[in-house]
Design an enzyme around this catalytic site. Structure first.
Site, short mmCIF file in Angstrom:
data_model
loop_
_atom_site.label_atom_id
_atom_site.label_comp_id
_atom_site.label_asym_id
_atom_site.label_seq_id
_atom_site.Cartn_x
_atom_site.Cartn_y
_atom_site.Cartn_z
N LYS A 84 19.61 6.16 14.03
CA LYS A 84 19.17 5.27 15.11
C LYS A 84 20.39 4.63 15.75
CE LYS A 84 15.97 1.33 15.80
NZ LYS A 84 15.00 0.44 15.12
N SER A 129 10.53 0.26 17.20
CA SER A 129 11.66 0.62 18.03
C SER A 129 12.36 1.91 17.60
CB SER A 129 12.69 -0.52 18.04
OG SER A 129 13.19 -0.75 16.73
N SER A 140 9.11 -1.45 12.81
CA SER A 140 9.78 -0.47 13.66
C SER A 140 10.10 0.85 12.98
CB SER A 140 11.06 -1.07 14.24
OG SER A 140 10.76 -2.06 15.19
#
Length: 483
Positions: free
Chosen positions: A77, A152, A176
Protein backbone atom coordinates in the site's frame (compact mmCIF):
# COMPACT_ATOMS: atom_id res chain seq x y z
CA UNK A 1 -3.19 -13.55 -17.98
CA UNK A 2 -3.33 -14.55 -14.30
CA UNK A 3 -0.75 -15.86 -11.86
CA UNK A 4 -2.97 -17.74 -9.39
CA UNK A 5 -0.37 -18.64 -6.78
CA UNK A 6 -1.02 -18.28 -3.09
CA UNK A 7 1.91 -17.16 -0.96
CA UNK A 8 2.42 -20.74 0.23
CA UNK A 9 2.36 -22.13 -3.32
CA UNK A 10 4.80 -19.50 -4.57
CA UNK A 11 7.15 -20.24 -1.67
CA UNK A 12 7.08 -23.97 -2.35
CA UNK A 13 7.76 -23.48 -6.06
CA UNK A 14 10.71 -21.23 -5.30
CA UNK A 15 12.21 -23.42 -2.58
CA UNK A 16 11.96 -26.52 -4.79
CA UNK A 17 13.51 -24.49 -7.64
CA UNK A 18 10.63 -25.23 -10.01
CA UNK A 19 10.66 -21.53 -10.80
CA UNK A 20 13.16 -18.76 -10.14
CA UNK A 21 12.35 -15.54 -8.32
CA UNK A 22 13.23 -13.62 -11.49
CA UNK A 23 10.84 -15.74 -13.57
CA UNK A 24 8.06 -15.38 -10.99
CA UNK A 25 8.50 -11.62 -10.74
CA UNK A 26 8.44 -11.45 -14.53
CA UNK A 27 5.13 -13.32 -14.65
CA UNK A 28 3.56 -10.87 -12.21
CA UNK A 29 4.97 -7.83 -14.00
CA UNK A 30 3.52 -9.13 -17.27
CA UNK A 31 0.13 -9.69 -15.63
CA UNK A 32 0.25 -6.18 -14.14
CA UNK A 33 1.03 -4.68 -17.55
CA UNK A 34 -1.97 -6.46 -19.05
CA UNK A 35 -4.55 -6.02 -16.27
CA UNK A 36 -3.63 -2.94 -14.28
CA UNK A 37 -4.80 -0.32 -16.82
CA UNK A 38 -8.38 -1.51 -16.28
CA UNK A 39 -8.05 -1.65 -12.48
CA UNK A 40 -5.64 1.15 -11.50
CA UNK A 41 -4.49 -0.97 -8.58
CA UNK A 42 -0.76 -0.20 -8.97
CA UNK A 43 0.29 3.44 -9.03
CA UNK A 44 4.09 3.06 -8.77
CA UNK A 45 6.16 0.42 -10.55
CA UNK A 46 9.91 0.11 -11.01
CA UNK A 47 10.70 -3.06 -12.94
CA UNK A 48 14.45 -2.55 -12.62
CA UNK A 49 14.28 -2.51 -8.80
CA UNK A 50 11.85 -5.45 -8.76
CA UNK A 51 14.11 -7.58 -10.96
CA UNK A 52 17.18 -6.63 -8.90
CA UNK A 53 15.45 -7.82 -5.71
CA UNK A 54 14.41 -11.03 -7.50
CA UNK A 55 17.98 -11.72 -8.63
CA UNK A 56 19.21 -11.20 -5.06
CA UNK A 57 16.58 -13.67 -3.82
CA UNK A 58 17.68 -16.22 -6.42
CA UNK A 59 21.26 -15.88 -5.20
CA UNK A 60 20.17 -16.57 -1.63
CA UNK A 61 18.14 -19.60 -2.70
CA UNK A 62 21.07 -20.94 -4.74
CA UNK A 63 23.39 -20.49 -1.75
CA UNK A 64 21.03 -22.54 0.40
CA UNK A 65 20.57 -19.89 3.09
CA UNK A 66 17.25 -18.40 2.00
CA UNK A 67 14.24 -17.84 4.26
CA UNK A 68 10.97 -19.56 3.22
CA UNK A 69 9.57 -16.31 1.79
CA UNK A 70 12.63 -15.50 -0.30
CA UNK A 71 11.62 -14.56 -3.84
CA UNK A 72 7.89 -14.28 -3.12
CA UNK A 73 6.50 -11.07 -4.66
CA UNK A 74 4.48 -8.61 -2.58
CA UNK A 75 2.61 -5.34 -3.20
CA UNK A 76 2.75 -2.49 -0.70
CA UNK A 77 0.00 0.00 0.00
CA UNK A 78 1.29 3.46 -0.87
CA UNK A 79 1.41 4.34 2.83
CA UNK A 80 4.61 2.35 3.51
CA UNK A 81 7.98 4.01 2.96
CA UNK A 82 10.84 2.21 1.23
CA UNK A 83 14.22 3.66 0.35
CA UNK A 84 14.33 4.77 -3.26
CA UNK A 85 10.60 4.28 -3.91
CA UNK A 86 8.01 7.01 -4.24
CA UNK A 87 5.73 6.88 -1.19
CA UNK A 88 2.96 9.37 -1.99
CA UNK A 89 0.13 8.14 0.22
CA UNK A 90 -1.99 8.65 -2.94
CA UNK A 91 -1.75 12.43 -2.45
CA UNK A 92 -0.58 15.28 -4.63
CA UNK A 93 1.07 16.61 -1.47
CA UNK A 94 3.62 13.75 -1.57
CA UNK A 95 3.63 13.07 -5.30
CA UNK A 96 7.33 13.94 -5.50
CA UNK A 97 8.40 12.27 -2.23
CA UNK A 98 10.97 9.48 -2.66
CA UNK A 99 11.61 7.96 0.73
CA UNK A 100 15.15 8.10 2.18
CA UNK A 101 14.30 5.34 4.70
CA UNK A 102 12.36 2.08 4.91
CA UNK A 103 9.41 1.22 7.15
CA UNK A 104 10.27 -1.46 9.71
CA UNK A 105 7.54 -3.81 8.50
CA UNK A 106 8.81 -3.50 4.91
CA UNK A 107 12.39 -4.05 6.06
CA UNK A 108 11.31 -7.18 7.93
CA UNK A 109 9.89 -8.57 4.68
CA UNK A 110 12.92 -7.47 2.65
CA UNK A 111 15.11 -9.28 5.18
CA UNK A 112 13.06 -12.40 4.41
CA UNK A 113 13.95 -11.90 0.75
CA UNK A 114 10.48 -10.90 -0.48
CA UNK A 115 10.39 -9.04 -3.79
CA UNK A 116 8.70 -5.64 -4.12
CA UNK A 117 6.28 -5.45 -7.06
CA UNK A 118 5.30 -1.82 -6.48
CA UNK A 119 3.04 0.56 -4.61
CA UNK A 120 -0.72 0.08 -4.82
CA UNK A 121 -3.52 2.62 -4.77
CA UNK A 122 -5.43 3.83 -1.71
CA UNK A 123 -7.65 6.60 -0.45
CA UNK A 124 -5.51 9.71 0.08
CA UNK A 125 -3.77 9.52 3.45
CA UNK A 126 -5.92 6.41 4.14
CA UNK A 127 -9.03 8.56 4.53
CA UNK A 128 -11.96 6.81 2.86
CA UNK A 129 -13.92 3.61 2.39
CA UNK A 130 -14.06 3.42 -1.39
CA UNK A 131 -10.60 4.17 -2.88
CA UNK A 132 -12.13 7.06 -4.82
CA UNK A 133 -10.23 9.67 -2.76
CA UNK A 134 -6.93 9.09 -4.57
CA UNK A 135 -4.91 11.70 -6.43
CA UNK A 136 -4.17 8.99 -9.00
CA UNK A 137 -7.82 8.14 -9.63
CA UNK A 138 -10.04 5.40 -8.23
CA UNK A 139 -9.08 1.76 -8.15
CA UNK A 140 -11.68 -0.60 -9.57
CA UNK A 141 -13.07 -3.85 -8.23
CA UNK A 142 -11.81 -6.77 -10.36
CA UNK A 143 -15.18 -8.55 -9.99
CA UNK A 144 -16.97 -5.60 -11.60
CA UNK A 145 -14.95 -2.59 -12.71
CA UNK A 146 -17.98 -0.32 -12.25
CA UNK A 147 -17.72 -1.03 -8.51
CA UNK A 148 -15.33 0.23 -5.84
CA UNK A 149 -12.83 -2.20 -4.32
CA UNK A 150 -13.38 -0.67 -0.88
CA UNK A 151 -10.96 1.44 1.07
CA UNK A 152 -8.66 2.69 2.06
CA UNK A 153 -6.58 -0.41 1.14
CA UNK A 154 -8.53 -0.84 -2.10
CA UNK A 155 -5.47 -1.17 -4.30
CA UNK A 156 -4.07 -3.93 -2.08
CA UNK A 157 -7.35 -5.84 -2.18
CA UNK A 158 -7.79 -5.38 -5.94
CA UNK A 159 -4.21 -6.52 -6.66
CA UNK A 160 -4.60 -9.74 -4.67
CA UNK A 161 -8.11 -10.47 -5.98
CA UNK A 162 -7.00 -9.94 -9.59
CA UNK A 163 -3.96 -12.18 -8.96
CA UNK A 164 -1.58 -9.30 -9.62
CA UNK A 165 0.23 -10.16 -6.37
CA UNK A 166 0.11 -13.26 -4.17
CA UNK A 167 -0.04 -11.04 -1.07
CA UNK A 168 -0.18 -7.36 -0.23
CA UNK A 169 0.37 -5.16 2.78
CA UNK A 170 -2.48 -2.92 3.88
CA UNK A 171 -3.27 -0.69 6.83
CA UNK A 172 -6.41 -0.56 8.95
CA UNK A 173 -7.50 2.53 10.89
CA UNK A 174 -11.24 1.88 10.98
CA UNK A 175 -11.73 -1.14 8.75
CA UNK A 176 -9.43 -0.30 5.84
CA UNK A 177 -8.14 -3.87 5.49
CA UNK A 178 -11.29 -5.81 6.35
CA UNK A 179 -13.84 -3.86 4.29
CA UNK A 180 -11.94 -3.98 0.97
CA UNK A 181 -11.05 -7.62 1.64
CA UNK A 182 -14.79 -8.29 1.91
CA UNK A 183 -15.60 -6.33 -1.25
CA UNK A 184 -12.90 -8.10 -3.28
CA UNK A 185 -13.30 -11.65 -1.96
CA UNK A 186 -9.94 -12.08 -0.20
CA UNK A 187 -8.73 -12.55 3.38
CA UNK A 188 -7.43 -9.58 5.38
CA UNK A 189 -6.25 -9.28 8.99
CA UNK A 190 -5.99 -6.26 11.28
CA UNK A 191 -3.66 -7.41 14.09
CA UNK A 192 -3.75 -6.34 17.72
CA UNK A 193 -2.61 -2.71 17.95
CA UNK A 194 1.11 -2.60 18.64
CA UNK A 195 2.32 -6.01 17.45
CA UNK A 196 3.35 -4.67 14.02
CA UNK A 197 5.60 -1.61 13.92
CA UNK A 198 4.19 1.66 12.58
CA UNK A 199 7.64 3.18 12.00
CA UNK A 200 7.81 4.32 8.39
CA UNK A 201 4.07 4.01 7.85
CA UNK A 202 2.75 7.46 6.93
CA UNK A 203 0.47 8.40 9.82
CA UNK A 204 -3.26 9.08 9.66
CA UNK A 205 -4.49 8.44 13.21
CA UNK A 206 -1.63 7.19 15.34
CA UNK A 207 -3.64 5.45 18.07
CA UNK A 208 -5.71 3.53 15.51
CA UNK A 209 -3.45 2.76 12.50
CA UNK A 210 -2.20 -0.80 12.19
CA UNK A 211 -0.51 -2.62 9.31
CA UNK A 212 -1.76 -6.05 8.33
CA UNK A 213 -1.57 -8.80 5.69
CA UNK A 214 -3.99 -9.22 2.78
CA UNK A 215 -3.96 -12.53 0.91
CA UNK A 216 -6.09 -15.21 -0.70
CA UNK A 217 -6.13 -17.39 2.43
CA UNK A 218 -5.93 -17.19 6.21
CA UNK A 219 -2.93 -19.51 6.04
CA UNK A 220 -1.07 -17.00 3.87
CA UNK A 221 -1.95 -14.20 6.31
CA UNK A 222 -0.53 -16.27 9.19
CA UNK A 223 2.70 -16.98 7.30
CA UNK A 224 3.13 -13.32 6.39
CA UNK A 225 2.32 -12.10 9.91
CA UNK A 226 5.14 -14.30 11.26
CA UNK A 227 7.56 -12.22 9.21
CA UNK A 228 5.88 -8.86 9.87
CA UNK A 229 5.34 -8.82 13.62
CA UNK A 230 7.89 -7.92 16.25
CA UNK A 231 9.04 -5.24 18.67
CA UNK A 232 10.54 -2.06 17.22
CA UNK A 233 12.30 0.39 19.52
CA UNK A 234 11.75 3.17 16.94
CA UNK A 235 7.98 2.92 17.41
CA UNK A 236 6.84 4.12 20.85
CA UNK A 237 3.56 2.19 20.48
CA UNK A 238 5.28 -1.10 19.62
CA UNK A 239 4.69 -3.89 22.14
CA UNK A 240 7.70 -5.75 23.53
CA UNK A 241 6.60 -9.37 23.80
CA UNK A 242 7.81 -12.84 22.90
CA UNK A 243 7.84 -13.85 19.25
CA UNK A 244 4.87 -15.98 18.22
CA UNK A 245 4.17 -18.57 15.54
CA UNK A 246 0.88 -17.43 14.05
CA UNK A 247 0.51 -20.69 12.10
CA UNK A 248 0.41 -22.82 15.24
CA UNK A 249 -3.39 -23.15 15.42
CA UNK A 250 -4.13 -23.70 11.74
CA UNK A 251 -4.93 -27.37 12.36
CA UNK A 252 -6.98 -26.79 15.52
CA UNK A 253 -10.60 -27.95 14.99
CA UNK A 254 -13.54 -25.66 15.74
CA UNK A 255 -15.35 -28.10 18.04
CA UNK A 256 -16.27 -26.32 21.28
CA UNK A 257 -15.38 -22.83 19.98
CA UNK A 258 -17.85 -20.23 21.25
CA UNK A 259 -18.84 -17.66 18.62
CA UNK A 260 -20.56 -14.51 19.87
CA UNK A 261 -23.31 -12.93 17.78
CA UNK A 262 -23.80 -9.30 18.91
CA UNK A 263 -27.48 -8.48 18.76
CA UNK A 264 -26.71 -4.84 17.90
CA UNK A 265 -24.98 -5.92 14.66
CA UNK A 266 -28.01 -7.90 13.49
CA UNK A 267 -30.68 -5.28 14.19
CA UNK A 268 -30.86 -3.15 11.02
CA UNK A 269 -28.84 -1.68 8.17
CA UNK A 270 -27.60 -4.98 6.74
CA UNK A 271 -28.51 -5.77 3.14
CA UNK A 272 -30.40 -8.96 2.34
CA UNK A 273 -27.34 -10.35 0.51
CA UNK A 274 -25.07 -9.77 3.50
CA UNK A 275 -27.64 -11.17 5.92
CA UNK A 276 -28.00 -14.33 3.84
CA UNK A 277 -24.22 -14.76 3.66
CA UNK A 278 -23.74 -14.27 7.40
CA UNK A 279 -26.46 -16.82 8.20
CA UNK A 280 -24.82 -19.34 5.86
CA UNK A 281 -21.47 -18.73 7.58
CA UNK A 282 -23.06 -19.30 10.98
CA UNK A 283 -24.34 -22.65 9.70
CA UNK A 284 -20.86 -23.57 8.47
CA UNK A 285 -19.32 -22.79 11.86
CA UNK A 286 -22.00 -24.88 13.57
CA UNK A 287 -21.38 -27.78 11.20
CA UNK A 288 -17.73 -27.69 12.32
CA UNK A 289 -18.75 -27.94 15.97
CA UNK A 290 -18.72 -24.28 17.03
CA UNK A 291 -21.38 -22.99 19.41
CA UNK A 292 -23.29 -19.75 18.84
CA UNK A 293 -23.80 -17.41 21.79
CA UNK A 294 -25.80 -14.17 21.76
CA UNK A 295 -23.79 -11.28 23.19
CA UNK A 296 -24.35 -7.57 23.50
CA UNK A 297 -22.17 -4.61 22.53
CA UNK A 298 -24.46 -1.82 23.75
CA UNK A 299 -22.10 1.05 22.87
CA UNK A 300 -21.92 0.07 19.18
CA UNK A 301 -23.91 3.14 18.11
CA UNK A 302 -21.34 5.41 19.77
CA UNK A 303 -18.36 3.94 17.96
CA UNK A 304 -18.76 5.96 14.75
CA UNK A 305 -18.98 9.43 16.36
CA UNK A 306 -16.19 8.54 18.79
CA UNK A 307 -14.00 7.23 15.98
CA UNK A 308 -14.43 10.20 13.65
CA UNK A 309 -13.69 12.68 16.42
CA UNK A 310 -10.55 10.83 17.54
CA UNK A 311 -9.30 9.95 14.06
CA UNK A 312 -9.88 13.45 12.70
CA UNK A 313 -8.17 15.04 15.70
CA UNK A 314 -5.10 12.85 15.26
CA UNK A 315 -5.11 13.47 11.51
CA UNK A 316 -5.17 17.22 12.11
CA UNK A 317 -2.05 16.87 14.23
CA UNK A 318 -0.22 14.39 12.00
CA UNK A 319 -0.86 16.24 8.76
CA UNK A 320 0.24 19.62 10.10
CA UNK A 321 3.77 18.69 8.95
CA UNK A 322 2.71 19.07 5.31
CA UNK A 323 3.25 22.79 5.04
CA UNK A 324 5.31 23.18 1.86
CA UNK A 325 8.46 24.02 3.81
CA UNK A 326 10.49 20.85 4.27
CA UNK A 327 9.21 18.37 1.71
CA UNK A 328 6.14 17.64 -0.37
CA UNK A 329 4.17 19.97 -2.61
CA UNK A 330 4.86 23.70 -2.45
CA UNK A 331 2.74 26.30 -4.24
CA UNK A 332 4.52 28.01 -7.13
CA UNK A 333 3.46 31.53 -6.20
CA UNK A 334 2.87 33.15 -2.80
CA UNK A 335 3.39 36.54 -1.18
CA UNK A 336 4.39 35.47 2.34
CA UNK A 337 4.81 32.45 4.61
CA UNK A 338 1.16 32.22 5.63
CA UNK A 339 0.07 32.32 2.00
CA UNK A 340 2.60 29.61 1.15
CA UNK A 341 1.12 27.36 3.86
CA UNK A 342 -2.42 28.02 2.71
CA UNK A 343 -1.82 27.62 -1.01
CA UNK A 344 0.41 24.56 -0.65
CA UNK A 345 -2.17 22.76 1.45
CA UNK A 346 -5.09 23.89 -0.71
CA UNK A 347 -3.37 22.60 -3.84
CA UNK A 348 -1.78 19.49 -2.34
CA UNK A 349 -4.62 17.98 -0.30
CA UNK A 350 -7.91 16.50 -1.51
CA UNK A 351 -11.39 17.41 -0.29
CA UNK A 352 -11.85 14.46 2.09
CA UNK A 353 -8.49 15.08 3.74
CA UNK A 354 -9.32 18.77 4.16
CA UNK A 355 -12.71 17.87 5.64
CA UNK A 356 -11.17 15.63 8.30
CA UNK A 357 -8.39 18.11 9.11
CA UNK A 358 -11.01 20.80 9.67
CA UNK A 359 -13.11 18.53 11.88
CA UNK A 360 -10.03 17.53 13.85
CA UNK A 361 -8.81 21.09 14.29
CA UNK A 362 -12.25 22.13 15.50
CA UNK A 363 -12.59 19.37 18.13
CA UNK A 364 -9.11 20.13 19.46
CA UNK A 365 -9.65 23.89 19.63
CA UNK A 366 -9.98 25.83 22.87
CA UNK A 367 -13.43 25.41 24.37
CA UNK A 368 -14.26 22.26 22.39
CA UNK A 369 -11.54 19.82 23.51
CA UNK A 370 -13.47 18.69 26.60
CA UNK A 371 -16.82 18.67 24.84
CA UNK A 372 -15.69 16.54 21.89
CA UNK A 373 -12.22 14.98 21.99
CA UNK A 374 -12.09 14.12 25.69
CA UNK A 375 -15.65 12.79 25.61
CA UNK A 376 -14.83 10.67 22.56
CA UNK A 377 -11.91 9.11 24.43
CA UNK A 378 -14.26 8.22 27.30
CA UNK A 379 -16.66 6.62 24.82
CA UNK A 380 -13.72 4.68 23.39
CA UNK A 381 -13.15 3.13 26.80
CA UNK A 382 -16.82 2.13 27.02
CA UNK A 383 -16.64 0.47 23.60
CA UNK A 384 -13.51 -1.44 24.66
CA UNK A 385 -15.17 -2.52 27.92
CA UNK A 386 -18.13 -3.90 25.96
CA UNK A 387 -15.82 -6.30 24.16
CA UNK A 388 -14.18 -7.49 27.36
CA UNK A 389 -17.60 -8.23 28.83
CA UNK A 390 -18.60 -10.11 25.67
CA UNK A 391 -15.40 -12.18 25.66
CA UNK A 392 -16.36 -13.63 29.03
CA UNK A 393 -19.17 -15.39 27.14
CA UNK A 394 -17.42 -16.23 23.85
CA UNK A 395 -14.05 -16.78 22.19
CA UNK A 396 -14.68 -14.76 19.04
CA UNK A 397 -17.33 -12.42 17.71
CA UNK A 398 -18.81 -13.01 14.26
CA UNK A 399 -20.20 -10.04 12.33
CA UNK A 400 -20.53 -8.69 8.80
CA UNK A 401 -17.47 -6.90 7.46
CA UNK A 402 -19.60 -4.34 5.60
CA UNK A 403 -23.36 -3.67 5.47
CA UNK A 404 -23.51 -4.17 1.68
CA UNK A 405 -21.51 -5.59 -1.20
CA UNK A 406 -19.27 -3.18 -3.13
CA UNK A 407 -21.17 -0.02 -4.21
CA UNK A 408 -20.94 1.59 -7.62
CA UNK A 409 -18.11 4.03 -8.26
CA UNK A 410 -19.46 7.56 -7.82
CA UNK A 411 -22.46 6.51 -5.73
CA UNK A 412 -21.00 7.62 -2.39
CA UNK A 413 -21.63 11.35 -2.69
CA UNK A 414 -22.73 11.82 0.94
CA UNK A 415 -19.65 11.63 3.24
CA UNK A 416 -21.80 10.93 6.31
CA UNK A 417 -23.38 7.89 4.63
CA UNK A 418 -19.90 6.73 3.68
CA UNK A 419 -18.78 7.07 7.31
CA UNK A 420 -21.74 4.95 8.43
CA UNK A 421 -20.60 2.10 6.18
CA UNK A 422 -17.80 1.46 8.71
CA UNK A 423 -20.25 0.57 11.49
CA UNK A 424 -19.10 -3.06 11.78
CA UNK A 425 -15.34 -2.47 11.66
CA UNK A 426 -14.56 0.69 13.64
CA UNK A 427 -15.09 -0.70 17.13
CA UNK A 428 -12.21 -3.19 16.83
CA UNK A 429 -9.81 -0.31 16.11
CA UNK A 430 -11.09 1.72 19.04
CA UNK A 431 -10.47 -1.29 21.30
CA UNK A 432 -7.17 -2.27 19.65
CA UNK A 433 -8.45 -5.79 18.93
CA UNK A 434 -7.44 -8.21 16.17
CA UNK A 435 -10.07 -8.79 13.49
CA UNK A 436 -10.13 -10.42 10.09
CA UNK A 437 -12.39 -10.61 7.07
CA UNK A 438 -12.74 -13.79 5.02
CA UNK A 439 -14.79 -14.56 1.91
CA UNK A 440 -18.15 -16.15 2.68
CA UNK A 441 -20.28 -15.91 -0.45
CA UNK A 442 -21.60 -13.70 -3.21
CA UNK A 443 -24.39 -11.19 -3.57
CA UNK A 444 -27.29 -11.73 -5.96
CA UNK A 445 -25.40 -9.76 -8.62
CA UNK A 446 -22.16 -11.73 -8.28
CA UNK A 447 -20.14 -9.55 -5.92
CA UNK A 448 -18.07 -11.03 -3.07
CA UNK A 449 -19.37 -10.75 0.50
CA UNK A 450 -17.14 -11.34 3.52
CA UNK A 451 -17.69 -12.02 7.18
CA UNK A 452 -15.66 -10.66 10.06
CA UNK A 453 -14.20 -12.44 13.07
CA UNK A 454 -13.07 -10.33 16.04
CA UNK A 455 -10.91 -11.76 18.82
CA UNK A 456 -9.48 -10.59 22.12
CA UNK A 457 -6.01 -9.06 22.29
CA UNK A 458 -3.21 -11.32 20.98
CA UNK A 459 -5.59 -14.03 19.72
CA UNK A 460 -4.35 -13.81 16.10
CA UNK A 461 -3.14 -17.41 15.93
CA UNK A 462 -6.48 -18.86 17.04
CA UNK A 463 -8.38 -16.34 14.90
CA UNK A 464 -6.41 -17.33 11.80
CA UNK A 465 -6.81 -20.99 12.72
CA UNK A 466 -10.58 -20.67 12.89
CA UNK A 467 -10.66 -18.89 9.51
CA UNK A 468 -8.40 -21.58 8.02
CA UNK A 469 -10.73 -24.35 9.22
CA UNK A 470 -13.67 -22.60 7.57
CA UNK A 471 -11.65 -22.25 4.37
CA UNK A 472 -10.85 -25.97 4.44
CA UNK A 473 -14.60 -26.61 4.56
CA UNK A 474 -15.53 -24.11 1.83
CA UNK A 475 -14.19 -22.77 -1.45
CA UNK A 476 -15.14 -19.08 -1.43
CA UNK A 477 -11.49 -18.07 -1.03
CA UNK A 478 -10.54 -19.98 -4.19
CA UNK A 479 -12.89 -18.00 -6.42
CA UNK A 480 -11.30 -15.47 -8.74
CA UNK A 481 -12.75 -12.86 -11.07
CA UNK A 482 -12.69 -13.51 -14.80
CA UNK A 483 -9.31 -12.29 -15.99
Amino acid sequence: MSVPYTLKQASELLQSKQISALELAGEYLKAIAERNPALNAYITLDEEKTRAEARAADARIAAGNAAPLAGVPIAYKDIFCQTGWRSACASKMLDNFVSPYTATVVQNLLDEGMVTLGRVNMDEFAMGSCNENSYYGASRNPWNTARVPGGSSGGSAAAVAARLAPVALGSDTGGSIRQPASHCGITGLKPTYGIVSRFGMIAYASSLDQAGPMAQTAEDCAILLNAMAGFDERDSTSLERAKEDYTRDLDTPLKGLRIGLPKEYFAEGMSADVQKTVQAAIGLFQAQGAQMVEVSLPQTGLSIPAYYVIASAEASTNLSRYDGVRYGHRAAEFANLDEMYGKSRAEGLGSEVKRRIMIGTYVLSHGYYDAYYLKAQKLRRLVADDFQTAFKECDFILAPAAPTAAPLIGSSSDPVQTYLSDIYTIAANLAGLPALSLPAGFSSDGLPVGIQLIGNHFSEARLLGAAHQIQLASDWHTKAPAL
